[in-house]
Enzyme design. Structure first.
Site, PDB file in Angstrom:
ATOM      1  N   ALA A  79      33.787 -24.761 -83.283  1.00 40.33           N
ATOM      2  CA  ALA A  79      33.073 -23.570 -83.751  1.00 40.33           C
ATOM      3  C   ALA A  79      34.026 -22.422 -84.086  1.00 40.33           C
ATOM      4  O   ALA A  79      33.584 -21.390 -84.590  1.00 40.33           O
ATOM      5  CB  ALA A  79      32.074 -23.115 -82.684  1.00 40.33           C
ATOM      6  N   CYS A  80      35.312 -22.605 -83.834  1.00 41.32           N
ATOM      7  CA  CYS A  80      36.305 -21.547 -84.041  1.00 41.32           C
ATOM      8  C   CYS A  80      37.099 -21.804 -85.316  1.00 41.32           C
ATOM      9  O   CYS A  80      37.724 -22.855 -85.478  1.00 41.32           O
ATOM     10  CB  CYS A  80      37.253 -21.503 -82.836  1.00 41.32           C
ATOM     11  SG  CYS A  80      38.699 -20.460 -83.049  1.00 41.32           S
ATOM     12  N   GLY A  81      37.085 -20.829 -86.238  1.00 43.27           N
ATOM     13  CA  GLY A  81      37.813 -20.971 -87.500  1.00 43.27           C
ATOM     14  C   GLY A  81      39.308 -21.134 -87.302  1.00 43.27           C
ATOM     15  O   GLY A  81      39.941 -21.932 -87.997  1.00 43.27           O
ATOM     16  N   ARG A 118      39.850 -24.676 -86.259  1.00 39.94           N
ATOM     17  CA  ARG A 118      39.658 -25.602 -87.384  1.00 39.94           C
ATOM     18  C   ARG A 118      40.846 -25.556 -88.338  1.00 39.94           C
ATOM     19  O   ARG A 118      41.317 -26.595 -88.815  1.00 39.94           O
ATOM     20  CB  ARG A 118      38.359 -25.291 -88.130  1.00 39.94           C
ATOM     21  CG  ARG A 118      37.106 -25.638 -87.358  1.00 39.94           C
ATOM     22  CD  ARG A 118      35.856 -25.556 -88.221  1.00 39.94           C
ATOM     23  NE  ARG A 118      35.683 -24.271 -88.872  1.00 39.94           N
ATOM     24  CZ  ARG A 118      35.004 -23.241 -88.368  1.00 39.94           C
ATOM     25  NH1 ARG A 118      34.454 -23.336 -87.167  1.00 39.94           N
ATOM     26  NH2 ARG A 118      34.876 -22.122 -89.063  1.00 39.94           N
TER      27      ARG A 118
END
Length: 133
Positions: free
Chosen positions: A10-12, A15
């Site tokens: 969920a963390c850019g 990712r």
């Protein structure tokens, strides 16, 4: 080369870091640390390997940091680790471990120094361009 990433999908930043690792030609061991948190002992080892303080690994944004009063300097390292074990979301991410060391990869391009192969030009999810080193 074995590379491990403690990842939150969920963390850019996490990712982007994972994508850079893969772009370098490595398929890392991906540990979704919210589902499978590191043990207390492993977390201590990671903190030592990264050269951080326990407090330096705490994540504030999007966590119960404020509600728990973790900004108060009264908390010992052991107590802060207790909070991280009870609330893994308090562990900042992504943490990447390779034969070249361990690092909290914020910003995501901090991972480049842990990889054998150059990443090349990389465009982050937000459009920011990371040029080859």
């Amino acid at each position: 080369m074995t590379v491990t990433i403690y990842h939150n999908p969920a963390c850019g930043t996490s990712r982007n870091t994972l994508a850079m690792i893969r772009q370098s030609g490595v398929e890392p061991v991906v540990i979704e640390y919210l589902k499978t948190p590191p043990s207390r002992e492993r977390l201590r080892e990671l903190i030592a390997e990264m050269g951080l303080s326990v407090r330096g690994l705490l994540r504030e944004k999007g966590t119960p940091y404020r509600e728990l009063g973790l900004d108060d300097p009264k908390w010992s390292d052991d107590q802060l680790l207790d909070f991280m074990m009870a609330h893994p979301i308090l562990i900042n991410r992504p943490i990447v471990v390779s034969p070249k060391g361990a690092r909290l990869c914020r910003p995501s391009e901090a991972v480049i120094d842990l990889l054998d192969n150059p990443v090349g030009r990389f465009v982050k999810e937000d459009g920011e361009v990371v040029e080859p080193r």
